[in-house]
Design an enzyme around this catalytic site. Structure first.
Site, short mmCIF file in Angstrom:
data_model
loop_
_atom_site.label_atom_id
_atom_site.label_comp_id
_atom_site.label_asym_id
_atom_site.label_seq_id
_atom_site.Cartn_x
_atom_site.Cartn_y
_atom_site.Cartn_z
N GLY A 37 6.77 -1.51 6.43
CA GLY A 37 8.15 -1.96 6.37
C GLY A 37 9.12 -1.05 7.10
O GLY A 37 8.77 0.06 7.48
N GLU A 38 10.31 -1.56 7.30
CA GLU A 38 11.39 -0.78 7.93
C GLU A 38 12.41 -0.48 6.83
O GLU A 38 13.16 -1.36 6.41
CB GLU A 38 12.01 -1.59 9.08
CG GLU A 38 13.33 -1.08 9.61
CD GLU A 38 13.34 0.38 10.01
OE1 GLU A 38 12.48 0.79 10.81
OE2 GLU A 38 14.20 1.13 9.51
N GLU A 61 0.83 -1.19 0.00
CA GLU A 61 0.00 0.00 0.00
C GLU A 61 0.87 1.25 0.00
O GLU A 61 1.96 1.26 0.55
CB GLU A 61 -0.90 0.00 1.24
CG GLU A 61 -1.81 -1.22 1.26
CD GLU A 61 -2.61 -1.36 2.54
OE1 GLU A 61 -3.67 -1.99 2.47
OE2 GLU A 61 -2.21 -0.84 3.59
N CYS A 73 -1.15 6.07 9.93
CA CYS A 73 0.08 5.48 10.46
C CYS A 73 -0.21 4.20 11.22
O CYS A 73 -1.08 4.17 12.08
CB CYS A 73 0.76 6.43 11.44
SG CYS A 73 1.26 7.98 10.71
N SER A 130 11.32 6.79 14.81
CA SER A 130 10.17 6.40 15.62
C SER A 130 10.67 6.08 17.01
O SER A 130 11.22 5.01 17.24
CB SER A 130 9.50 5.18 14.99
OG SER A 130 9.04 5.52 13.70
N LEU A 131 10.50 7.01 17.92
CA LEU A 131 11.07 6.83 19.26
C LEU A 131 10.03 6.22 20.20
O LEU A 131 10.24 5.16 20.76
CB LEU A 131 11.57 8.17 19.79
CG LEU A 131 12.46 8.05 21.03
CD1 LEU A 131 13.81 7.48 20.67
CD2 LEU A 131 12.61 9.39 21.73
N HIS A 132 8.96 6.94 20.42
CA HIS A 132 7.79 6.46 21.18
C HIS A 132 8.01 6.26 22.67
O HIS A 132 7.04 6.09 23.42
CB HIS A 132 7.24 5.16 20.60
CG HIS A 132 7.02 5.20 19.12
ND1 HIS A 132 6.52 6.30 18.46
CD2 HIS A 132 7.23 4.27 18.15
CE1 HIS A 132 6.43 6.05 17.17
NE2 HIS A 132 6.86 4.85 16.95
N SER A 160 12.04 7.13 7.45
CA SER A 160 11.68 6.94 8.85
C SER A 160 12.16 5.57 9.31
O SER A 160 11.97 4.57 8.62
CB SER A 160 10.16 7.02 8.99
OG SER A 160 9.77 6.81 10.34
N1 SAH Z 1 9.44 1.22 10.19
C1 SAH Z 1 9.61 2.64 10.04
C2 SAH Z 1 8.67 3.20 9.02
C3 SAH Z 1 7.20 3.17 9.42
S1 SAH Z 1 6.71 4.80 9.69
C4 SAH Z 1 9.49 3.32 11.37
O1 SAH Z 1 9.22 2.64 12.35
O2 SAH Z 1 9.75 4.50 11.46
C5 SAH Z 1 5.17 4.65 10.41
C6 SAH Z 1 5.08 5.50 11.66
O3 SAH Z 1 3.80 5.28 12.26
C7 SAH Z 1 6.10 5.11 12.68
O4 SAH Z 1 6.51 6.20 13.42
C8 SAH Z 1 5.31 4.16 13.53
O5 SAH Z 1 5.88 3.97 14.77
C9 SAH Z 1 3.98 4.85 13.59
N2 SAH Z 1 2.89 3.96 13.96
C10 SAH Z 1 2.86 2.63 13.88
N3 SAH Z 1 1.70 2.14 14.31
C11 SAH Z 1 0.95 3.20 14.66
C12 SAH Z 1 -0.36 3.35 15.15
N4 SAH Z 1 -1.15 2.28 15.37
N5 SAH Z 1 -0.82 4.59 15.38
C13 SAH Z 1 -0.04 5.66 15.14
N6 SAH Z 1 1.20 5.58 14.67
C14 SAH Z 1 1.70 4.37 14.43
#
Ligand code: SAH
Length: 414
Positions: free
Chosen positions: A216-217, A107, A391, A272-274, A248
């Site tokens: 994907g990563e 997608e 996302c 993507s830190l979180h 990202s």
């Molecule tokens: N694998 C890479 C590229 C994906 S980017 C990465 O992790 O950065 C997609 C972004 O959406 C990332 O920041 C990911 O952490 C975030 N994401 C994933 N699942 C999500 C969700 N359910 N709600 C909001 N953001 C989410």
């Protein structure tokens, strides 16, 4: 110069590289045996990447012998994917479901931004630093302002592309991660999404930036990602400037360094830190067990950012998990040595997870703590969630692909 009449179609072969993954210099090598002038390589590349034409019969300025050689080439010169479905969201974004040659589906999402509102829009802020960072006075921004004054396309589109079928990172809150990895995409399949995305833009839209934030990563598939960036940014093709391409990553430290080296820091970097506490981050994101926060911070500090550019820190807010004031303070400590801005993403709900977003007041409180410390912090608008394009919602379809069965099994076992 004439091509030898006995020219064999098969001699177009060039190792393992798919024809659509070739840069002009690869086309030069592939065509060298035909003895034509070197500019033919650029012509072929331009047909594909500037005009979106992959049918050799339509490459009208090529000699007929070359066209038939291309037509018979192995592997075939064919579009990297076909559009299986287009889902239009009420907010104007579009999700394209693409079918690949092996039957896998991926997608990609088109996110239009109305002109003049870019700086208000956090999605644009992530993707398009012209409006957000302090480099607004650049010649480039001035050119954009001039273009804005003319009649023409009114909406700039940011396209979000996938880099793998599924994902191996297994982040607990992400639908792509829950599905597991099926395979990497090759460069033509990644960059090809942009050819199809551009074709799907309306007459009032112009595709302006690309974010590697789909399924994907990207840095796990470093070779495919790096070559796709070269294809997308090549001046003879789509010519998307490197500064309008953002990769990202969940935090693959060696590949962050590689990306910095290969593109001199010109490619935008989002992380993507979180969570800025090691134990808690490891529970959300298994990648943290391999590359902890200290190591990640060192890699980010070493990324050769151009002056006035910043790294984007993505922080998906998960109610009760990472949205407390102490989490914000940990984030601020992590950010202290870095040139970074923060993109808050209230979690989009996914099936198979009980995690959810905090209420809006808590989101604002978190944002306030970050901005009060003098750090740019935007709340990313939710886009496309009515078509599961937001996302973390990009997943493999359960009815079509094997990996989802694996994920269903995992969810059941959990
Ligand atoms: N694998 C890479 C590229 C994906 S980017 C990465 O992790 O950065 C997609 C972004 O959406 C990332 O920041 C990911 O952490 C975030 N994401 C994933 N699942 C999500 C969700 N359910 N709600 C909001 N953001 C989410």
């Amino acid at each position: 110069m004439r091509y030898a009449p006995a020219l064999s179609a098969l001699t177009i072969m060039d190792g393992e590289l798919q024809p659509l993954s070739r840069l002009p210099e690869d086309w030069e090598r592939a065509l060298a045996r035909h003895g034509g002038p070197r500019y033919r390589a650029r012509q072929v590349f331009r047909w594909i990447w500037a005009r979106g034409v992959t049918d050799p019969d339509r490459m009208s300025d090529l000699p007929k012998t070359l066209r038939s050689a291309l037509a018979g080439s192995v592997p075939a010169l064919a579009p990297p994917a076909t559009v299986v479905h287009t889902h239009r969201s009420l907010d104007g974004s579009k999700k394209l479901v693409l079918g690949l040659a092996d039957g896998a589906e991926i997608e990609t999402v088109l996110l239009p931004v109305a002109r003049g509102t870019e700086t208000l829009d956090a999605d644009a802020a992530a993707a398009d630093d012209d409006g957000d960072d302090e480099d607004g006075a650049s010649a480039d921004a001035r050119a954009d302002a001039r273009a804005d004054a003319r009649p023409g396309p009114t909406r700039r589109v940011t396209q979000c592309v996938s880099t793998q079928v599924g994902c191996a990172m297994a982040c607990t809150f992400c639908a792509s991660g829950l599905a597991g990895l099926r395979r990497h995409l090759d460069a033509s399949e990644i960059a090809g999404q942009v050819l199809l995305g551009r074709a799907a833009c309306g007459p009032d839209e112009v595709l302006r930036s690309v974010v590697f934030m789909g399924m994907g990563e990207p840095l796990h598939n470093y070779a495919g990602t790096a070559r796709a960036i070269r294809l997308l940014s090549h001046p003879e093709g789509l010519a998307i400037p490197l500064r309008r391409i953002t990769v990202s990553t969940s935090g693959l430290v060696p590949e962050i360094a590689e990306l910095g080296r290969d593109f001199g820091g010109a490619v935008g970097l989002a992380v993507s830190l979180h969570q800025a506490d090691d134990a808690k981050r490891s529970a959300l994101m298994p990648v943290n067990r391999r590359y902890g926060l200290a190591e990640l911070a060192r890699a980010l500090a070493a990324y050769p950012l151009p002056p006035r550019r910043r790294i984007t820190i993505e922080y998906t807010l998960l109610a009760g998990e990472n949205d407390a004031p102490e989490d914000a303070r940990a984030l601020l400590r992590f950010l202290r040595p870095l040139r970074a801005k923060v993109n808050l993403i209230p979690m989009n709900r996914i099936t198979g997870s009980t995690l959810g977003p905090p209420d809006p007041a808590r989101v604002l409180a978190f944002q306030r703590l970050v901005t009060d410390a003098g750090i740019g912090c935007f709340v990313r608008r939710r886009r496309g969630d009515d078509v599961a394009a937001a996302c973390g919602q990009l997943a493999l379809d359960p009815t079509r692909s094997a990996p989802r069965r694996a994920s269903a099994r995992r969810a059941r076992d959990a």
